[in-house]
Design a protein around this motif. Sequence first.
Motif, PDB file in Angstrom:
ATOM      1  N   ALA A  95      18.696  39.810  33.817  1.00  0.00           N
ATOM      2  CA  ALA A  95      17.645  39.389  32.904  1.00  0.00           C
ATOM      3  C   ALA A  95      17.043  40.611  32.209  1.00  0.00           C
ATOM      4  O   ALA A  95      16.718  41.616  32.855  1.00  0.00           O
ATOM      5  N   GLY A  96      16.930  40.506  30.896  1.00  0.00           N
ATOM      6  CA  GLY A  96      16.419  41.629  30.129  1.00  0.00           C
ATOM      7  C   GLY A  96      17.495  42.582  29.662  1.00  0.00           C
ATOM      8  O   GLY A  96      17.213  43.527  28.908  1.00  0.00           O
ATOM      9  N   GLY A  97      18.743  42.330  30.081  1.00  0.00           N
ATOM     10  CA  GLY A  97      19.858  43.154  29.635  1.00  0.00           C
ATOM     11  C   GLY A  97      20.334  42.741  28.256  1.00  0.00           C
ATOM     12  O   GLY A  97      19.661  41.998  27.531  1.00  0.00           O
ATOM     13  N   THR A  98      21.526  43.201  27.887  1.00  0.00           N
ATOM     14  CA  THR A  98      22.023  43.003  26.530  1.00  0.00           C
ATOM     15  C   THR A  98      23.368  42.285  26.537  1.00  0.00           C
ATOM     16  O   THR A  98      24.362  42.855  27.007  1.00  0.00           O
ATOM     17  N   PRO A  99      23.464  41.053  26.015  1.00  0.00           N
ATOM     18  CA  PRO A  99      24.776  40.423  25.849  1.00  0.00           C
ATOM     19  C   PRO A  99      25.632  41.251  24.889  1.00  0.00           C
ATOM     20  O   PRO A  99      25.099  41.986  24.046  1.00  0.00           O
ATOM     21  N   VAL A 100      26.959  41.111  24.984  1.00  0.00           N
ATOM     22  CA  VAL A 100      27.843  41.979  24.201  1.00  0.00           C
ATOM     23  C   VAL A 100      28.967  41.190  23.539  1.00  0.00           C
ATOM     24  O   VAL A 100      29.686  40.436  24.207  1.00  0.00           O
TER      25      VAL A 100
END
Length: 423
Positions: free
Chosen positions: A294-299
């Motif tokens: 959570a709070g990360g970055t989809p790629v």
Amino acid sequence: MSAQRAQLSRRGFLGGSLLFVAGAAIGCSTNPTGGSSSGAKTTLNVWSHAYGEAGTQQALNRYAAAFTKANPDIAVKVTWVPGDYTAKLNASLLTDAAPDVFEHGDFTQGLARRGQVAALDEQYGSTKADFTQSNLDRVTVDGKLYGVKMIDDVMMLYYRKSVLAKAGIAPPQTFDALVAAAKALTTKKSKGLFVGNDGIGDTHILQVFSNGGQLVADGKVGFATPQAVEAVTALKRLHDDKSLLLGFTTDWWDPAAFVQGVAPMQWCGLWAMPAIEKALGDDFGILPWPAFKAGGTPVMRVGGWTSCVNAKGKNVDAAKKFVQWLWIEQTEHQKDWSESYGFHVPPRKSAAASADKLTKGAARETVVLAAKYGAQNPNTWDSASGTPFAAAAAKIVAGQGDPARLLADAAGKAQSAVDKQLT
């Protein structure tokens, strides 16, 4: 598709070359001729790797013919290069027989710093603002532009809507959810996820991006930071769960495993969407690689090919004119190239916006997600920096050593390769 992975696979087509003089096709060898018998003052040798999509070679020949018709003093020979294109190109660039114009996958700074490619700022002119910033950044070295992106190859996660729905599984939005979904979807007849026959593919790179990291930042390799180690180490969970499809008859860039139901989730590219739609109708969805947490970055990974001018060639001005005409001015050819012989996104924003096949359904969703989550490898990244990282990731998922130490050792090797790019 990423150039470094496609050389001997789906684009491994045999071919030849043609010389176009005032729109007429004349057979010739693959060696530069430096002129023509029909009066053109200059002959350009334009190299292309052997695309696997039917019609690509013929399309390039048509574009070359149209250019010569508009510029009768410049003949164009399209040299179609089968096999290991990168190795053949690198060898050719060391000789007087090097092409005047060539395409390059995953453009790197070293080309410009070695004086191998010519700056094209003047050719871009006012159209520069119509290219996506990420593609401009890719070919920028010390403030100058050294290539023109020809296509964007977008890569993402495909999933079978019906299979996930039947299992009561929502499309995964985090890495934990992806791991859980892959495990739950694994049966005696199928595996939950396909990322490549080696079980690695691009996942180690995706994990770095998805946890807020970079492969290289400000000239420093970044895949051995604590957050990168955390994310890459987590890939071992997929292997421990035995939920990855390994050793299939085709690799991740081919959708066969997905459409045949061998894996209900697969990392693949936009180029595969027409075949997937033909086989499955609307029973599929697409996602970025999920955020690590959570709070990360989809790629959404973005690769592709770039057209460059050989700065050491004998016909630099004519070569620049050809690249400007085809990849900057001719938006209809650019859309044709992206839509008719595979499926790609034109790097020019106006061309992408008016490309009919990209305006609806999953293709439109891909374009929107790529604009939001698209990530390209930095232009200091090449096989010399990528190989030790991939080798370390393979050992980590196999439980063969301390992850932090493995990545630190690999980062040292990769840093040496990056340093060479920057000098």
